[in-house]
Design a protein around this motif. Sequence first.
Motif, short mmCIF file in Angstrom:
data_model
loop_
_atom_site.label_atom_id
_atom_site.label_comp_id
_atom_site.label_asym_id
_atom_site.label_seq_id
_atom_site.Cartn_x
_atom_site.Cartn_y
_atom_site.Cartn_z
N VAL A 156 0.84 -1.20 0.00
CA VAL A 156 0.00 0.00 0.00
C VAL A 156 0.87 1.25 0.00
N ASP A 157 1.94 1.22 0.80
CA ASP A 157 2.84 2.37 0.88
C ASP A 157 3.45 2.67 -0.49
N ASN A 158 4.00 1.64 -1.15
CA ASN A 158 4.64 1.86 -2.45
C ASN A 158 3.65 2.30 -3.51
N ILE A 159 2.50 1.65 -3.55
CA ILE A 159 1.50 1.99 -4.58
C ILE A 159 0.98 3.42 -4.34
N GLY A 160 0.75 3.80 -3.06
CA GLY A 160 0.29 5.15 -2.76
C GLY A 160 1.30 6.20 -3.20
N GLU A 161 2.60 5.92 -2.92
CA GLU A 161 3.62 6.88 -3.32
C GLU A 161 3.80 6.93 -4.84
N LEU A 162 3.33 5.90 -5.57
CA LEU A 162 3.36 5.92 -7.04
C LEU A 162 2.14 6.67 -7.61
N ILE A 163 0.97 6.46 -6.99
CA ILE A 163 -0.26 7.09 -7.50
C ILE A 163 -0.21 8.61 -7.31
N ALA A 164 0.29 9.08 -6.17
CA ALA A 164 0.28 10.51 -5.87
C ALA A 164 1.05 11.32 -6.91
N PRO A 165 2.32 11.00 -7.25
CA PRO A 165 3.01 11.80 -8.28
C PRO A 165 2.38 11.66 -9.66
N MET A 166 1.83 10.45 -9.94
CA MET A 166 1.17 10.30 -11.24
C MET A 166 -0.06 11.21 -11.33
N ALA A 167 -0.84 11.31 -10.24
CA ALA A 167 -1.99 12.21 -10.24
C ALA A 167 -1.54 13.67 -10.37
N ALA A 168 -0.45 14.01 -9.66
CA ALA A 168 0.06 15.39 -9.78
C ALA A 168 0.54 15.68 -11.20
N ALA B 250 8.66 7.95 -11.87
CA ALA B 250 9.51 6.92 -12.48
C ALA B 250 10.46 6.33 -11.44
N GLY B 251 11.04 7.22 -10.60
CA GLY B 251 11.89 6.70 -9.53
C GLY B 251 11.13 5.79 -8.59
N GLN B 252 9.89 6.18 -8.26
CA GLN B 252 9.07 5.36 -7.37
C GLN B 252 8.71 4.03 -8.04
N ALA B 253 8.54 4.06 -9.38
CA ALA B 253 8.23 2.80 -10.09
C ALA B 253 9.40 1.84 -9.97
N VAL B 254 10.65 2.36 -10.05
CA VAL B 254 11.82 1.50 -9.87
C VAL B 254 11.84 0.93 -8.45
N TRP B 255 11.54 1.81 -7.49
CA TRP B 255 11.50 1.34 -6.08
C TRP B 255 10.47 0.22 -5.94
N CYS B 256 9.27 0.38 -6.53
CA CYS B 256 8.21 -0.64 -6.44
C CYS B 256 8.66 -1.94 -7.10
N GLU B 257 9.45 -1.81 -8.18
CA GLU B 257 9.91 -3.02 -8.87
C GLU B 257 10.78 -3.86 -7.95
N TYR B 258 11.64 -3.18 -7.15
CA TYR B 258 12.46 -3.90 -6.17
C TYR B 258 11.60 -4.45 -5.04
N ASP B 259 10.86 -3.55 -4.42
CA ASP B 259 10.22 -3.89 -3.14
C ASP B 259 8.94 -4.70 -3.30
N VAL B 260 8.15 -4.41 -4.36
CA VAL B 260 6.86 -5.07 -4.51
C VAL B 260 6.94 -6.28 -5.43
#
Length: 906
Positions: A42-54, A84-94
């Motif tokens: 949830v943490d990773n996905i939330g941090e990905l959705i917020a910048p995409m919405a912005a 994009a940076g958060q997407a890389v983070w999600c790829e590792y962590d999620v």
Amino acid sequence: MTRPRRDVRAFWRTVAVFALFSGVFLVWVALRIGGRRTTDVVDNIGELIAPMAAAASCGLASWRLSRARLSWALLAASCASWAAGQAVWCEYDVVRNVPVPFPSLADAGYLTAVPLFVAGLLTVPTVARRLASRLRTLLDAAMISGSLLFASWALVLGPTFRQGQGGLLKQVLSMAYPASDVAMVSLAVIVAIGAEKDYRACLGLVMAGIVAFAVADSGFAYFTATDTYGIGNALDTGWVTGYFLIGLGALTAMRVAPTEGGDVGSDRVTLARVLTPYAIVGLAGVVVMARLAERRSFGLFLPIEGFLLLVALTGRQVLTLLDNVALNQRLVVKVQRGSEELQAREQRFAALGRHSSDPITIVDPAGIILFQSPSVERVLGWDPEATAGGCLLDMMEPADREQWPDLLTQLLSDPTAEVTAEWRMRHSDGSSRFLQSVLTNLLNEPSVSGLVLNSRDVTAQKALEEQLRHQAFHDPLTGLANRALFREHLNNAVRRRGRSGVSLGVMFVDLHNFKAVNNLHGNARGDEILKEVGDRLKVGVRDADVIARVGGDEFAVLLEGPADGFDPDAAAGRLVECFALPFGEGTNQVVVQVNIGVAVGGDDAESEQELLRNADLAINAAKAVGAGSYVRFTSALHQQILDRMQIESELRRALARNELRLYYQPVVSLSSGEIQGVEALIRWAHPERGLVAPGVFITVAESSGLIVTIGEWVLRQACRDLPMMTRSAGRALRMSVNVSARQLSHPGFEDMVQQTLRDSNVDPAQITLEITESLLVEDMAGKSDLLARLRLQGLRIAIDDFGTGYSSLSSLRDMPIDTLKIDKSFIDGIALNRGSARLAQTIIHLAKDLGLGIVAEGAEKLEQVEMLRSLGCELVQGYYFSKPVPPHDLERLLRDGIGVSTGVPE
């Protein structure tokens, strides 16, 4: 600019969604709902959705706001880089479910977002556009960010860095996040301070988002440096909330952006803009003083940072000094230009005063002339120097001097007042000129100290106004008063009669059949006669009486005088006699008779409207009597009018109740004794009055317009009855139908005739349309084309009552006609009066020479019939053979025949 209500609702729905998302995210992460793994996802996905919405919101703002397109596009790119940076983070962590290395490729996306964000803020259109202002903005941002970084390093980041674990690159990157946040917050503060009012709200939201980043990044730096950071930390809400605030800032910009094409830039120097950088530099100074007081070491970083702050502060002061020097130079130039412009304006005004075509005069309250412009010599012929010291009132006409005291009182009571006056000034040649003057009180103006008169010569304008006034109230052809002036005189006379009891009368004079005169002799001759009519009216009335031309061939006379000797009937009689004589001489003589309607005050008339109404009713009655007559309005005449109104009302009902009837009078051949045709004559089967002759109601039908409907009914009914007559006679008969002027003038008459013939299947050659001679003469050009078209369709045209009109032989030859019907007035005396017989013979021979048929109407005696036979008249109709009869009686006559010698059916 007012936004649609639906846009406002959509905005607040978006705010609610962002707030709800942030709240749910914070609660979920803080409480670790679903366990550590679920919280991490949830943490990773939330941090990905917020910048995409912005990024989406900033991109939409870039598309809609053309002036700020580049700025919002860069901000959208910054948000997308962070995503994009958060997407890389999600790829590792999620996806891989492995720890994210630090540093990693995700940090490249995070840190790339910083310069893009700074570029976006620097390109906001609200930032001042001058180069010096841009440099000042950059220095202010450097001072603020440097001071904040100085304080942050001294209090938090420095100790954290020194205690941190890991390599140098890891520690530097950890410090880069809060340091970049400090730079972005500083720039956002400067941009927001210098922004237009409408942009401050959106930039405030963007700045709040950066502050949220700074909190999250500072915590990230601390936990990363100490190797204690992990996903699921409540601190991550700062990034989610920050990007949601940036997105809301973009949406706010779309709601409140200034109108396209407006000036959104700002070069304003406000107190907050000036003091804010220095106040934050002061914060760095406080930190320095604190460390000195505690005798703590500054290390390597703080002296370098302090030196850079001093450089920025010095540069800022140099720019301020240069700005002040440039400002002083601009002020000097502006003052110099203002002085030159003022001097040029004074010279220009002086030249205008010398060369103005309108006189300018300055006087004191007593009227003594203090100054007179040279143009007074052109307007009034006076030497301006000679008039100085004289009195203005002496130059006025005595009657106009009385205005001066009242004008002076108005000017002195209100120093700001401007008063306009018109007066006559004496010219040096002894004549007078009309001047219009605007007076202004400048007694309190030291350079003037007087009353200023700006005058304009309006003599020509006054003459033109008088000419236009005469034209507005007089007829241009005859020079007589027109309707407006006559009404004014009548209104005044009515008021005088109410006060003094003088007698009052109105006469309406109408030229009988004047339209025929114009048609026969031309409009130029008609205009000459109208002028002579005005002269004859002046001869026939008193000089005190008012004569007016109120229409094309209509005149009015206002009679007014004492009761003794007031005789409007005698005046009307004199006018009738005046018009008994022809106009012109020799072969150019024209007889124009008049009809006169008289109305007298007191005869059921007290007001202007009642007098005019009664005179109009009286002249209508005079027209019904005939040419060369006058009628005075009486209560009996009023009753006749009421009777006509009653007839009109009942006639309208008669059409609806089918009370009209057609009677037919045979037209007999004298050679064969057979009925060759019939004339349709209308009757009214009144439920109370019985069978009413057309003379009672046809005039009413003509004046009311009902004749159009009645005429159509007559033609249709005659065409319906014609087949029955043809069968009874055993041969084709001709049907004659009378047509009025009102019918011929109706635009649908021709179509109505054609449609009637088609509906009844009647041969057009069997139908004869009868029109009066006077009707054709009055409007020969207008009616002849219509009649010619009807003849081409097969119908026959006859002139009824021939001999009573004004047609000439030449015009008769050109008329589109087939038959002449000799009027009954010629037939009455044909057997006893040789003159009548010769006239009838002349008409018969004329018709034969022109190839026209001839019908004699009104034959009532055998002697008349025999005389017509001897004169060569073939067709006759009249009571000798038969009176008009209903269809069933006509059927019997057609079947049994008529005896020509005795007039008794065979």
